[in-house]
Every structure is written in C-alpha cells, then in structure tokens.
Design a protein around this motif. Structure first.
Motif, PDB file in Angstrom:
ATOM      1  N   GLU A  37       0.835  -1.201   0.000  1.00 33.23           N
ATOM      2  CA  GLU A  37       0.000   0.000   0.000  1.00 33.23           C
ATOM      3  C   GLU A  37       0.875   1.258   0.000  1.00 33.23           C
ATOM      4  O   GLU A  37       0.614   2.216  -0.720  1.00 33.23           O
ATOM      5  CB  GLU A  37      -0.921  -0.007   1.223  1.00 33.23           C
ATOM      6  N   ARG A  38       1.953   1.227   0.832  1.00 33.77           N
ATOM      7  CA  ARG A  38       2.872   2.362   0.869  1.00 33.77           C
ATOM      8  C   ARG A  38       3.526   2.587  -0.504  1.00 33.77           C
ATOM      9  O   ARG A  38       3.615   3.712  -0.991  1.00 33.77           O
ATOM     10  CB  ARG A  38       3.957   2.130   1.919  1.00 33.77           C
ATOM     11  N   ASP A  39       3.947   1.483  -1.158  1.00 36.29           N
ATOM     12  CA  ASP A  39       4.574   1.614  -2.481  1.00 36.29           C
ATOM     13  C   ASP A  39       3.596   2.169  -3.510  1.00 36.29           C
ATOM     14  O   ASP A  39       3.942   3.036  -4.318  1.00 36.29           O
ATOM     15  CB  ASP A  39       5.116   0.261  -2.943  1.00 36.29           C
ATOM     16  N   SER A  40       2.342   1.690  -3.467  1.00 38.67           N
ATOM     17  CA  SER A  40       1.351   2.202  -4.434  1.00 38.67           C
ATOM     18  C   SER A  40       1.042   3.672  -4.156  1.00 38.67           C
ATOM     19  O   SER A  40       0.907   4.481  -5.078  1.00 38.67           O
ATOM     20  CB  SER A  40       0.083   1.356  -4.416  1.00 38.67           C
ATOM     21  N   LEU A  41       0.958   4.038  -2.863  1.00 42.56           N
ATOM     22  CA  LEU A  41       0.705   5.436  -2.520  1.00 42.56           C
ATOM     23  C   LEU A  41       1.890   6.325  -2.909  1.00 42.56           C
ATOM     24  O   LEU A  41       1.703   7.450  -3.389  1.00 42.56           O
ATOM     25  CB  LEU A  41       0.397   5.577  -1.029  1.00 42.56           C
ATOM     26  N   THR A  42       3.092   5.824  -2.737  1.00 40.27           N
ATOM     27  CA  THR A  42       4.284   6.578  -3.140  1.00 40.27           C
ATOM     28  C   THR A  42       4.294   6.777  -4.651  1.00 40.27           C
ATOM     29  O   THR A  42       4.586   7.875  -5.156  1.00 40.27           O
ATOM     30  CB  THR A  42       5.569   5.837  -2.694  1.00 40.27           C
ATOM     31  N   GLN A  43       3.955   5.720  -5.372  1.00 36.93           N
ATOM     32  CA  GLN A  43       3.913   5.812  -6.832  1.00 36.93           C
ATOM     33  C   GLN A  43       2.834   6.803  -7.280  1.00 36.93           C
ATOM     34  O   GLN A  43       3.053   7.623  -8.175  1.00 36.93           O
ATOM     35  CB  GLN A  43       3.648   4.419  -7.406  1.00 36.93           C
ATOM     36  N   GLU A  44       1.669   6.740  -6.646  1.00 35.71           N
ATOM     37  CA  GLU A  44       0.597   7.674  -6.993  1.00 35.71           C
ATOM     38  C   GLU A  44       0.985   9.108  -6.653  1.00 35.71           C
ATOM     39  O   GLU A  44       0.752  10.036  -7.431  1.00 35.71           O
ATOM     40  CB  GLU A  44      -0.676   7.283  -6.237  1.00 35.71           C
ATOM     41  N   ARG A  45       1.651   9.311  -5.493  1.00 38.84           N
ATOM     42  CA  ARG A  45       2.125  10.645  -5.118  1.00 38.84           C
ATOM     43  C   ARG A  45       3.127  11.185  -6.139  1.00 38.84           C
ATOM     44  O   ARG A  45       3.028  12.334  -6.561  1.00 38.84           O
ATOM     45  CB  ARG A  45       2.778  10.589  -3.731  1.00 38.84           C
ATOM     46  N   HIS A  47       3.380  10.345  -9.262  1.00 41.05           N
ATOM     47  CA  HIS A  47       2.649  10.629 -10.499  1.00 41.05           C
ATOM     48  C   HIS A  47       1.907  11.963 -10.394  1.00 41.05           C
ATOM     49  O   HIS A  47       1.942  12.792 -11.308  1.00 41.05           O
ATOM     50  CB  HIS A  47       1.676   9.489 -10.790  1.00 41.05           C
ATOM     51  N   LEU A  48       1.257  12.189  -9.261  1.00 37.85           N
ATOM     52  CA  LEU A  48       0.523  13.441  -9.062  1.00 37.85           C
ATOM     53  C   LEU A  48       1.477  14.635  -9.011  1.00 37.85           C
ATOM     54  O   LEU A  48       1.172  15.712  -9.525  1.00 37.85           O
ATOM     55  CB  LEU A  48      -0.328  13.370  -7.794  1.00 37.85           C
ATOM     56  N   LYS A  49       2.646  14.466  -8.392  1.00 35.93           N
ATOM     57  CA  LYS A  49       3.637  15.539  -8.374  1.00 35.93           C
ATOM     58  C   LYS A  49       4.088  15.891  -9.790  1.00 35.93           C
ATOM     59  O   LYS A  49       4.223  17.066 -10.137  1.00 35.93           O
ATOM     60  CB  LYS A  49       4.857  15.134  -7.538  1.00 35.93           C
ATOM     61  N   SER A  50       4.337  14.863 -10.605  1.00 32.47           N
ATOM     62  CA  SER A  50       4.764  15.138 -11.990  1.00 32.47           C
ATOM     63  C   SER A  50       3.658  15.836 -12.766  1.00 32.47           C
ATOM     64  O   SER A  50       3.926  16.724 -13.579  1.00 32.47           O
ATOM     65  CB  SER A  50       5.203  13.846 -12.684  1.00 32.47           C
ATOM     66  N   GLN A  51       2.396  15.465 -12.535  1.00 33.24           N
ATOM     67  CA  GLN A  51       1.287  16.132 -13.212  1.00 33.24           C
ATOM     68  C   GLN A  51       1.175  17.588 -12.766  1.00 33.24           C
ATOM     69  O   GLN A  51       0.962  18.486 -13.584  1.00 33.24           O
ATOM     70  CB  GLN A  51      -0.035  15.409 -12.924  1.00 33.24           C
ATOM     71  N   GLU A  53       3.597  19.472 -11.649  1.00 33.30           N
ATOM     72  CA  GLU A  53       4.734  20.189 -12.231  1.00 33.30           C
ATOM     73  C   GLU A  53       4.490  20.483 -13.718  1.00 33.30           C
ATOM     74  O   GLU A  53       4.775  21.572 -14.206  1.00 33.30           O
ATOM     75  CB  GLU A  53       6.011  19.358 -12.055  1.00 33.30           C
ATOM     76  N   MET A  54       3.919  19.510 -14.440  1.00 33.91           N
ATOM     77  CA  MET A  54       3.626  19.713 -15.855  1.00 33.91           C
ATOM     78  C   MET A  54       2.572  20.811 -16.030  1.00 33.91           C
ATOM     79  O   MET A  54       2.707  21.688 -16.889  1.00 33.91           O
ATOM     80  CB  MET A  54       3.127  18.413 -16.493  1.00 33.91           C
ATOM     81  N   LEU A  55       1.541  20.786 -15.183  1.00 40.13           N
ATOM     82  CA  LEU A  55       0.498  21.814 -15.277  1.00 40.13           C
ATOM     83  C   LEU A  55       1.049  23.195 -14.923  1.00 40.13           C
ATOM     84  O   LEU A  55       0.672  24.197 -15.531  1.00 40.13           O
ATOM     85  CB  LEU A  55      -0.681  21.454 -14.376  1.00 40.13           C
ATOM     86  N   ARG A  56       1.958  23.272 -13.955  1.00 40.01           N
ATOM     87  CA  ARG A  56       2.595  24.552 -13.639  1.00 40.01           C
ATOM     88  C   ARG A  56       3.398  25.068 -14.818  1.00 40.01           C
ATOM     89  O   ARG A  56       3.375  26.254 -15.127  1.00 40.01           O
ATOM     90  CB  ARG A  56       3.520  24.398 -12.433  1.00 40.01           C
TER      91      ARG A  56
END
Length: 187
Positions: A37-45, A47-51, A53-56
C-alpha cells in the motif's frame, strides 16, 4: 516470564510457540500489505507531483514547445569529419549565391496619339492678376463615353504668391469633385 514458561508443559509451550508463529505470520502479512500500500501510494504521489509540475509549466512556463530528452539515453555519434563539414559548407554557399534582375517598369504605357484630346485648365481661386505661373501639373485620363474614346488633359496651373500651396490643393480637389459629379450624373 521465564518462570512462567519453565512451569508449562511441552504441549502448552508448543501452543504458545504456534500461537506466536501465527501472530508473526499475521503480522508479516499485514506488514507486506502495508508495504504494498505504501509503495502504491508513493507511486501515486510521484505521479501526481509530476502532473502538478507539468500543469505549472503549462500555466506559468514558456509557451514554446521544447523537447526534453531522457538524460540517460545514449547519444549517437553524429559528428562529421572536418573535411565533410567543409564540403557541405561549400555546397551551401553555392546554392545560396545568385543574382536577381528586377524588371525595369517605368509606369503605364502612353495613351494612343490618334484619340482626340479634351483639355481642361483649372486655375487657382481668386484674383490671378498679381500671380505668376510657376508650373503646371498635367494629368492624363482615358475617358470613355458611350461609343466615344478621347483623352482628357487636365492642366493644374501652379500660380503662386507666398502662401498659395493651399490654392493648388483646392484647385485639384475642385477638379476631382467636378469629375465625380459628372460621373454620378452619368449613372
């Protein structure tokens, strides 16, 4: 605790060990599920950070397209030898150099001489007795009346005192207004 275990029988000790093993097994499974669960949450975090940054960058960054390649990618050796580079530069110079002749256009063709000429002379307004003619501006227009072609010469006299440039402009405007009135009457 040592005294409690020492007083127990072998079967009770086996039950305690098996219950601890079951607890360890359950805790290990729970730990593994929490790690997943921690690994999936880290991966999702990430991914959201990269999105974000891209939107910024899209919102506040530069507005031109730019390719940002992978820095881990191996570079291909596209460097040419100096001899080849010189040959390419010479070919480019040969392709770019040229001379261009511009057409020699001197205005429209002269109007035919066989057409009749109607000459209209426009004088500046006012008393001309104190003025001296300093030049003329001649405008040739090809006029067309039904079944009749002729050349109209409009001669604008340029008489002058010290401030008669306005008179020349007024004379030209007067001629233009008269021409438009005649045109509108024909329609």
């Amino acid at each position: 605790m040592k005294t409690a275990l020492e007083n127990q029988s072998k079967e009770e000790l086996l039950k305690v060990i098996s219950s601890r093993d079951e607890n360890i097994e359950l805790l290990s499974q729970e730990r593994n599920s929490l790690i997943k669960e921690r690994d999936s949450l880290t991966q999702e975090r990430d991914h959201l950070k990269s999105q974000v940054e891209m939107l910024r960058r899209m919102q506040f960054g530069q507005k031109r397209e730019r390719f940002e390649g992978d820095p881990n990618q191996i570079m291909l050796p596209f460097e040419a030898e100096p001899v080849e580079v010189e040959q390419q530069q010479e070919q480019i110079k040969e392709k770019i150099e040229y001379t261009r002749k511009r057409p020699n256009h001197k205005g429209r063709a002269k109007l035919p001489d066989h057409l009749p000429v109607e000459e209209i002379e426009i004088h500046p307004p006012g008393d001309l007795s104190e003025m001296v003619c300093i030049g003329k501006e001649i405008t040739e227009e090809l006029e067309c009346e039904p079944a009749k072609l002729y050349i109209k010469h409009v001669v604008h006299r340029a008489d002058t005192l010290t401030h008669t440039i306005l008179n020349q402009i007024l004379g030209f405007l007067l001629h233009t207004i008269l021409k438009w009135q005649k045109f509108l009457q024909m329609i």
